[in-house]
Design a protein around this motif. Structure first.
Motif, mmCIF file in Angstrom:
data_model
loop_
_atom_site.group_PDB
_atom_site.id
_atom_site.type_symbol
_atom_site.label_atom_id
_atom_site.label_comp_id
_atom_site.label_asym_id
_atom_site.label_seq_id
_atom_site.Cartn_x
_atom_site.Cartn_y
_atom_site.Cartn_z
ATOM 1 N N GLN A 2 0.818 -1.201 0.000
ATOM 2 C CA GLN A 2 0.000 0.000 0.000
ATOM 3 C C GLN A 2 0.851 1.249 0.000
ATOM 4 O O GLN A 2 1.972 1.264 0.528
ATOM 5 C CB GLN A 2 -0.904 0.011 1.233
ATOM 6 C CG GLN A 2 -1.976 -1.061 1.229
ATOM 7 C CD GLN A 2 -2.888 -0.951 2.428
ATOM 8 O OE1 GLN A 2 -2.452 -0.574 3.508
ATOM 9 N NE2 GLN A 2 -4.146 -1.285 2.256
ATOM 10 N N LEU A 3 0.301 2.315 -0.594
ATOM 11 C CA LEU A 3 0.894 3.639 -0.534
ATOM 12 C C LEU A 3 -0.043 4.521 0.266
ATOM 13 O O LEU A 3 -1.256 4.532 0.021
ATOM 14 C CB LEU A 3 1.092 4.210 -1.935
ATOM 15 C CG LEU A 3 2.071 3.474 -2.832
ATOM 16 C CD1 LEU A 3 2.113 4.101 -4.208
ATOM 17 C CD2 LEU A 3 3.472 3.463 -2.225
ATOM 18 N N GLN A 4 0.513 5.248 1.206
ATOM 19 C CA GLN A 4 -0.288 6.110 2.083
ATOM 20 C C GLN A 4 0.164 7.547 1.896
ATOM 21 O O GLN A 4 1.274 7.904 2.279
ATOM 22 C CB GLN A 4 -0.102 5.682 3.538
ATOM 23 C CG GLN A 4 -0.893 6.491 4.539
ATOM 24 C CD GLN A 4 -2.322 6.005 4.665
ATOM 25 O OE1 GLN A 4 -2.633 4.867 4.316
ATOM 26 N NE2 GLN A 4 -3.194 6.855 5.156
ATOM 27 N N ALA A 5 -0.727 8.359 1.306
ATOM 28 C CA ALA A 5 -0.419 9.779 1.126
ATOM 29 C C ALA A 5 -0.938 10.563 2.319
ATOM 30 O O ALA A 5 -2.011 10.268 2.845
ATOM 31 C CB ALA A 5 -1.054 10.295 -0.156
ATOM 32 N N SER A 6 -0.187 11.564 2.719
ATOM 33 C CA SER A 6 -0.583 12.396 3.850
ATOM 34 C C SER A 6 0.030 13.782 3.691
ATOM 35 O O SER A 6 0.870 14.013 2.826
ATOM 36 C CB SER A 6 -0.125 11.767 5.168
ATOM 37 O OG SER A 6 1.287 11.663 5.196
ATOM 38 N N GLY A 7 -0.410 14.700 4.554
ATOM 39 C CA GLY A 7 0.176 16.033 4.572
ATOM 40 C C GLY A 7 -0.686 17.111 3.954
ATOM 41 O O GLY A 7 -0.312 18.286 3.973
ATOM 42 N N GLY A 8 -1.820 16.734 3.394
ATOM 43 C CA GLY A 8 -2.698 17.726 2.807
ATOM 44 C C GLY A 8 -3.352 18.595 3.864
ATOM 45 O O GLY A 8 -3.213 18.363 5.066
ATOM 46 N N GLY A 9 -4.083 19.609 3.383
ATOM 47 C CA GLY A 9 -4.768 20.490 4.309
ATOM 48 C C GLY A 9 -5.270 21.721 3.603
ATOM 49 O O GLY A 9 -5.274 21.799 2.374
ATOM 50 N N LEU A 10 -5.705 22.674 4.421
ATOM 51 C CA LEU A 10 -6.206 23.945 3.922
ATOM 52 C C LEU A 10 -5.127 25.006 4.130
ATOM 53 O O LEU A 10 -4.618 25.155 5.249
ATOM 54 C CB LEU A 10 -7.481 24.333 4.666
ATOM 55 C CG LEU A 10 -8.054 25.726 4.378
ATOM 56 C CD1 LEU A 10 -8.475 25.833 2.922
ATOM 57 C CD2 LEU A 10 -9.236 26.000 5.311
ATOM 58 N N VAL A 11 -4.798 25.721 3.068
ATOM 59 C CA VAL A 11 -3.756 26.739 3.148
ATOM 60 C C VAL A 11 -4.161 27.930 2.294
ATOM 61 O O VAL A 11 -4.889 27.777 1.302
ATOM 62 C CB VAL A 11 -2.401 26.144 2.690
ATOM 63 C CG1 VAL A 11 -2.442 25.745 1.231
ATOM 64 C CG2 VAL A 11 -1.249 27.094 2.972
ATOM 65 N N GLN A 12 -3.686 29.100 2.664
ATOM 66 C CA GLN A 12 -3.965 30.286 1.867
ATOM 67 C C GLN A 12 -3.045 30.342 0.650
ATOM 68 O O GLN A 12 -1.941 29.774 0.661
ATOM 69 C CB GLN A 12 -3.775 31.538 2.708
ATOM 70 C CG GLN A 12 -4.852 31.739 3.767
ATOM 71 C CD GLN A 12 -4.745 33.095 4.446
ATOM 72 O OE1 GLN A 12 -3.670 33.654 4.571
ATOM 73 N NE2 GLN A 12 -5.876 33.618 4.898
ATOM 74 N N ALA A 13 -3.494 31.035 -0.370
ATOM 75 C CA ALA A 13 -2.669 31.226 -1.562
ATOM 76 C C ALA A 13 -1.321 31.820 -1.159
ATOM 77 O O ALA A 13 -1.255 32.716 -0.314
ATOM 78 C CB ALA A 13 -3.383 32.133 -2.554
ATOM 79 N N GLY A 14 -0.270 31.283 -1.757
ATOM 80 C CA GLY A 14 1.077 31.711 -1.424
ATOM 81 C C GLY A 14 1.729 30.871 -0.350
ATOM 82 O O GLY A 14 2.937 30.985 -0.114
#
Length: 124
Positions: A2-14
């Motif tokens: 399996q591959l587990q992606a993580s680290g995403g989220g909500l961020v402002q432009a820039g």
């Protein structure tokens, strides 16, 4: 495997985010690994890829100069450092293993072992 992606989220432009893609085994340490993204209603889009030793990287024009792909085979992990994020970068980001030839590195149809993805949302 399996591959587990993580680290995403909500961020402002820039802003910046660092995605990680962890493999459950060392099976892919000799493979080209790629990051793709998919926005609602759109086809899965190539973002970046890296050879087994990190010696060669390839980027989509839309992210060149802003994103950096890297890997740490000792940790069975591929990273995507995303800087200067834009609202159009909003998508679910996936990592996968290239099983086709290197000529197909930008074509998601030649990748396997897709993880569940991680959501990246960039607000304006």
């Amino acid at each position: 495997v399996q591959l587990q992606a993580s680290g995403g989220g909500l961020v402002q432009a820039g802003g910046s985010l660092r995605l990680s893609c962890a493999a459950s085994t060392r099976s892919f340490n000799n493979n080209i690994m790629g990051w793709f993204r998919q926005a609602p209603g759109k086809e899965r889009e190539f973002v970046a890829a890296i050879t087994w030793n990190g010696g060669t990287t390839v980027y989509a024009d839309s992210v060149k100069g802003r994103f950096t792909i890297s890997r740490d085979n000792a940790k069975n992990t591929v990273y995507l450092q995303m800087n200067s994020l834009k609202p159009e970068d909003t998508a679910i980001y996936y990592c996968a293993v290239l099983v086709g030839g290197v000529a197909y590195v930008r074509n998601y149809r030649y990748y396997r072992h897709w993880g569940q993805g991680t959501q990246v949302t960039v607000s304006s």
